[in-house]
Design an enzyme around this catalytic site. Structure first.
Site, PDB file in Angstrom:
ATOM      1  N   GLY A   1       5.610  -8.505   0.648  1.00 36.33           N
ATOM      2  CA  GLY A   1       5.641  -8.723  -0.786  1.00 36.33           C
ATOM      3  C   GLY A   1       4.405  -8.136  -1.438  1.00 36.33           C
ATOM      4  O   GLY A   1       3.440  -7.747  -0.774  1.00 36.33           O
ATOM      5  N   CYS A   2       4.457  -8.069  -2.765  1.00 38.40           N
ATOM      6  CA  CYS A   2       3.351  -7.454  -3.499  1.00 38.40           C
ATOM      7  C   CYS A   2       2.077  -8.305  -3.433  1.00 38.40           C
ATOM      8  O   CYS A   2       0.987  -7.786  -3.188  1.00 38.40           O
ATOM      9  CB  CYS A   2       3.755  -7.202  -4.950  1.00 38.40           C
ATOM     10  SG  CYS A   2       4.504  -8.622  -5.770  1.00 38.40           S
ATOM     11  N   TYR A   3       2.211  -9.611  -3.627  1.00 40.15           N
ATOM     12  CA  TYR A   3       1.030 -10.471  -3.551  1.00 40.15           C
ATOM     13  C   TYR A   3       0.418 -10.451  -2.148  1.00 40.15           C
ATOM     14  O   TYR A   3      -0.793 -10.311  -2.012  1.00 40.15           O
ATOM     15  CB  TYR A   3       1.390 -11.907  -3.926  1.00 40.15           C
ATOM     16  CG  TYR A   3       1.601 -12.171  -5.393  1.00 40.15           C
ATOM     17  CD1 TYR A   3       0.613 -11.890  -6.337  1.00 40.15           C
ATOM     18  CD2 TYR A   3       2.783 -12.745  -5.844  1.00 40.15           C
ATOM     19  CE1 TYR A   3       0.805 -12.173  -7.689  1.00 40.15           C
ATOM     20  CE2 TYR A   3       2.982 -13.035  -7.196  1.00 40.15           C
ATOM     21  CZ  TYR A   3       1.984 -12.747  -8.116  1.00 40.15           C
ATOM     22  OH  TYR A   3       2.177 -13.033  -9.447  1.00 40.15           O
TER      23      TYR A   3
ATOM     24  N   THR B   1       0.429  -8.135   0.064  1.00 41.76           N
ATOM     25  CA  THR B   1      -0.253  -6.863   0.329  1.00 41.76           C
ATOM     26  C   THR B   1      -1.670  -6.884  -0.239  1.00 41.76           C
ATOM     27  O   THR B   1      -2.645  -6.592   0.458  1.00 41.76           O
ATOM     28  CB  THR B   1       0.545  -5.691  -0.273  1.00 41.76           C
ATOM     29  OG1 THR B   1       1.813  -5.618   0.385  1.00 41.76           O
ATOM     30  CG2 THR B   1      -0.192  -4.376  -0.111  1.00 41.76           C
ATOM     31  N   ALA B   2      -1.782  -7.244  -1.517  1.00 39.69           N
ATOM     32  CA  ALA B   2      -3.107  -7.275  -2.134  1.00 39.69           C
ATOM     33  C   ALA B   2      -4.004  -8.310  -1.465  1.00 39.69           C
ATOM     34  O   ALA B   2      -5.190  -8.067  -1.211  1.00 39.69           O
ATOM     35  CB  ALA B   2      -2.982  -7.580  -3.634  1.00 39.69           C
TER      36      ALA B   2
END
Lengths: 352, 352, 352, 352
Positions: A154-156, A158-159
């Protein structure tokens, strides 16, 4: 290179924001050709009915999802469907010889009980799921290369994970002190008509959601636990920000060794990510703006230590739809195909 | 009520965003009349040259800053000047019988050494400064009523302290675990022409600044220490958000008693703020949007407990220019004049 | 292709938004190498001090502007300076054998009296100016190919002229009825610290400026007159829109032949722009969003006829910093060098 | 004034943006009390479930729409329903003695054939419709005072007509040259979940819609014709702007007398609107920003003449939800009740 050398790929779930990013990136990829776009709700529609600005360059019609048809035409399939559907499709596609890059949550978990508890879906594909690799190349580069089935993060996560990985892997922090305060543009909610994502509601405003309950929490925890070598619980709070794209994760944790200064940590991060083309460690005192990553597959990391509190603060900025979604999937594609990892992945944003 | 009963007030530093909010609020205040607008850089200009939309309602010219002149005409003076100037002006104004509401940092500190260390300015007005009261009425209501000199809080401290006060006052959290991740609209930077505050730079982007170094840190810590009864260090990280107005402070802290649930805390907060007209405790599961507070003097608090981590998470939303600046100063004015605390202070936003 | 085959180019005035777009585009251009970045105010600064996100990819320091130095190192020079400076530099650079692409207004006018009247600057370079070509390739393709000195159009004229050209060239409208209502993102104002371009001022708001007086008016009129074959006056009104990038020009004009329907005009436009890779005529009933052009060198045109009023309405959308500035300059570079016109120019936006 | 003197009012269709503005304005109105909120889709819901920020001040539940119930409790009823419903409800409410202020299109037309043609709905309430008055007080002040049924104008017509009225009424322009290029924030589309109004789609972008076909066209034309004394056709083009609130109408028309300068027109406008509290004519060279009107019931008019083209350009800025909707309805309420026209209507925006 002639077109005959291009690999045929398909995108199932092409009408969302992840889908249209994939279309963009893959159209400019020198080694692939998009031969199939699938989606049930928009089946039969020319793709340019959905995205009129692509009228001059995409000449494909969305087709109903048919496993046999997909497998007969595609060597690699990207799945960009709602959670809980890929786990039905992927086993069949793998069985027919396709490589599968899934952008949903279905193959992100090694522990399917965790998945079932948070996603309220029982799974019958344990045998397949165990072969899936978490598609974060900066951490699982070698495993991805060997896999046929990737669960793209997911995007969160990854960061957040790129910010936390060096700290956890090297035991520099007290893991249970880790707090991730994450801020995302509204495109992260997808191309769905919802009142709270209207410009009239979301613009000029800011709020948290899913506090203590967001489904990306167990995903982050599972990888953190893997990095730390023991089970880790973290605090994760997402916020919706009045902008289209970008995620900033501000990560706090208490250092085990209060003697560490920020220059030490910058050195450690640079070493950790030495061979990662897409992670950029910022110099002392520079903190990332999400806009710097916009349109690129990069992750910018800014690192600070507060000697007053013995905490490290890491700021991690990505484009939620590229490094946080479609770009990362293409990066995984490059790896599983044995191509150069950076192929067709933008590294310079159109600032401002 | 006839105009003869109105109190004459002056605003020194009227051309900034705090100034124009004060003008707006005071023009609709039934008990005051603005008789003086001061400012050195815009002295001689009609106020509507600076804010053309006020042409139909404000008929004042900005005057040079002259203490005798101000004191001869004004009973109450608002100072909205850069840090380090009010501490030269206020003693003279007090001496001449004015009441002073200062919006800068100059009178926010009980400990002037802290001020001098963070603001790089030596102070010679200790005798006066000791009489100043920190203008956060929800915490210092009685003291404000008795004072002639108020140091109005910064916007971040207002949002942060209203979130933390019940927890610290009642010893519910481990103070050193407190982390404030704050997000502000760009109007907080004032009406100054700076590259990083341009729409072309700030829109569609997000970043932290002043990490571990922001001057609101010691201000928050001094009040937190007062509330806790012992010295407290907190972590404070401000972020610039692509919107004009509003602050959200997301506050994390570890509960001393892991048995507390969010309903307990909501009860505690409701009791703590029972007589505070401007603090609104949201019901279970509702988290504030900054937009709800926009244009009002309200602070919305949303409260969550994460039983997985034993942390409380408090989300605090205000309008940075009203409750975080001009509105709070008017609230203090109402108190020092013995008027109803809520007079002329808006409580309903123009949603959306 | 080896690096030895790359053409050395320089950018004078590299610190603005046009400059950084040029840097971005030229870094990905397979036939050029940036060997010089010039600018007086930032001379001596590493370029990444100005744009930290480029730290990983640009390793150049801004140099003082020295004609000999530039000419000795560069085959082609882009000038991105304030109006009135290029006309001093360009003659010297041409004299030393450089090709010059100027992004200011200095070489956009065939009639230098018009320039002098609107830009308040007398000119002494008539002999040179007469050799300059207006850098709008869709209209002056062949002339650009032959030229050493290009006056690249402004952002508003690009959007406006591409909308008007087929109508004027083919005599389809009454020229004096032409009204251009143009809307631009705030990046068009450049990277300059101005109060009215602050996010806090410009966001959530909208206004016209320079009504009847904007300097792009005579530039548009000169080209319109060239297309129409006689002198044409047009109405041009620019507006500032709360967004970073993009221009939409909504162009109104009365049709000479009220029998024309929109399908006729779409056919005419398609024919007119048949060989223009970057102009995209939208199908019946589709109107452009500026976002579709964002990050690309495209111009999208939507065409409507109102049979109630016998007017044609053309909507023209571009990215003001790409097709409206840096991209167009690179397109001209490709032409003067005899390369493929589309080289290194993006045609797909990262939607959304 | 005691509460017993307050007039009981109801709002049917209270859940939309017009509804919530009405609630806000009427809650602060000293002469009314909201006693009924109606709506079919949200019937049974506490109003604060829809707008949580009102939890502290609104204690009403949305009720099903029942004419008898409404009439028994309300003296005045605001109808904020989709087009085509009010014309069924209003006759019944009038019959039972209520005064009706309708915010839909149903009672905006004197010519019901025009209504039926553009809104695709046959009407059976001709006898009632003929008694309705167009609720633009600056033009129909006296008629509104006498009426029981007001058809409140749309947001675009309000901005457009206030710009055009002096020109048409005094025969200063050639009517058929009038072009209205209007720009609106996205709240104008209402609180409906639509893909194109998502922040992710609409932010950072700009486009026209309904070109030559928008339903506000005939509404504007009917009033323009009334003002001009003969039938007038105008060109009207709406655009969606990436902001929440505000409309700017840029109006172009050719002057009959090319000798008129802008100062003449400013004088004429000031005279025309002498007794209109809410219309503010800006001085020479000042053009309105929509933000100036935000949150107020004002209309700012900026006036320019282009002597090169003999055109007048009028820029008209309003808050689309206040003067363009709910505020105007309250202004009409004040008139029909014989109260001061400006009662409870804000005239100062919270800039910025």
């Amino acid at each position: 290179m002639g077109d005959t050398e291009r690999i045929p790929v398909g995108i199932v779930g092409a009408s969302g924001y992840g889908g249209v990013q994939l279309v963009r990136l893959l159209m400019e990829h020198p080694k692939v050709e998009i031969v199939y776009l699938g989606g049930d709700s928009s089946a039969g529609k020319p793709y340019t009915d959905i995205y009129p600005h692509l009228g001059h360059s995409v000449n494909l019609t969305v087709e109903a999802i048919d496993v046999d048809e997909i497998a007969s035409r595609c060597e690699v399939v990207f799945l960009g469907l709602p959670n809980g559907i890929a786990c039905d499709l992927a086993p069949q596609l793998l069985d027919k010889g396709c490589k599968v890059l899934d952008l949903s949550a279905d193959y992100r978990f090694r522990n399917l009980d965790t998945y079932s508890a948070w996603y309220k879906k029982d799974r019958t594909d344990q045998a397949i799921a165990v072969r899936a690799v978490y598609g974060l190349p900066e951490l699982y580069h070698e495993k991805i290369k060997e896999s046929q089935l990737i669960g793209c993060p997911g995007c969160y996560p990854t960061a957040s994970l790129l910010a936390l990985a060096p700290l956890l892997k090297q035991g520099l922090i007290v893991p249970e002190t880790a707090i991730i305060d994450a801020k995302s543009g509204t495109s992260g909610a997808g191309r769905q008509a919802k009142i709270n994502a209207l410009l009239a509601e979301a613009d000029g405003s800011l709020g948290a959601y899913g506090v203590g309950k967001h489904r990306h929490t167990p995903e982050i925890e599972e990888v953190c636990s893997d990095l730390a070598g023991h089970e880790v619980k973290i605090q994760f709070t997402p916020h919706l920000i009045p902008m289209v794209r970008g995620i900033l994760a501000t990560v706090y944790a208490t250092l085990r060794d209060p003697g560490l200064v920020r220059e030490d940590l910058i050195t450690i991060y640079n070493a950790f990510y030495r061979s990662s083309s897409f992670v950029k460690i910022l110099p002392t005192g520079v903190y990332p703006q999400t806009k710097w990553a916009c349109g690129t597959n990069l992750c910018y990391l800014g690192i600070e230590v507060d000697p007053r509190t013995d905490r490290v603060i890491v700021m991690s900025a990505i484009d939620n739809l590229i490094k946080g979604q479609a770009g990362q999937a293409v990066q995984c594609l490059n790896l599983i195909m044995g191509w150069e990892e950076t192929l067709a992945l933008p590294q310079l944003c159109f600032y401002p």
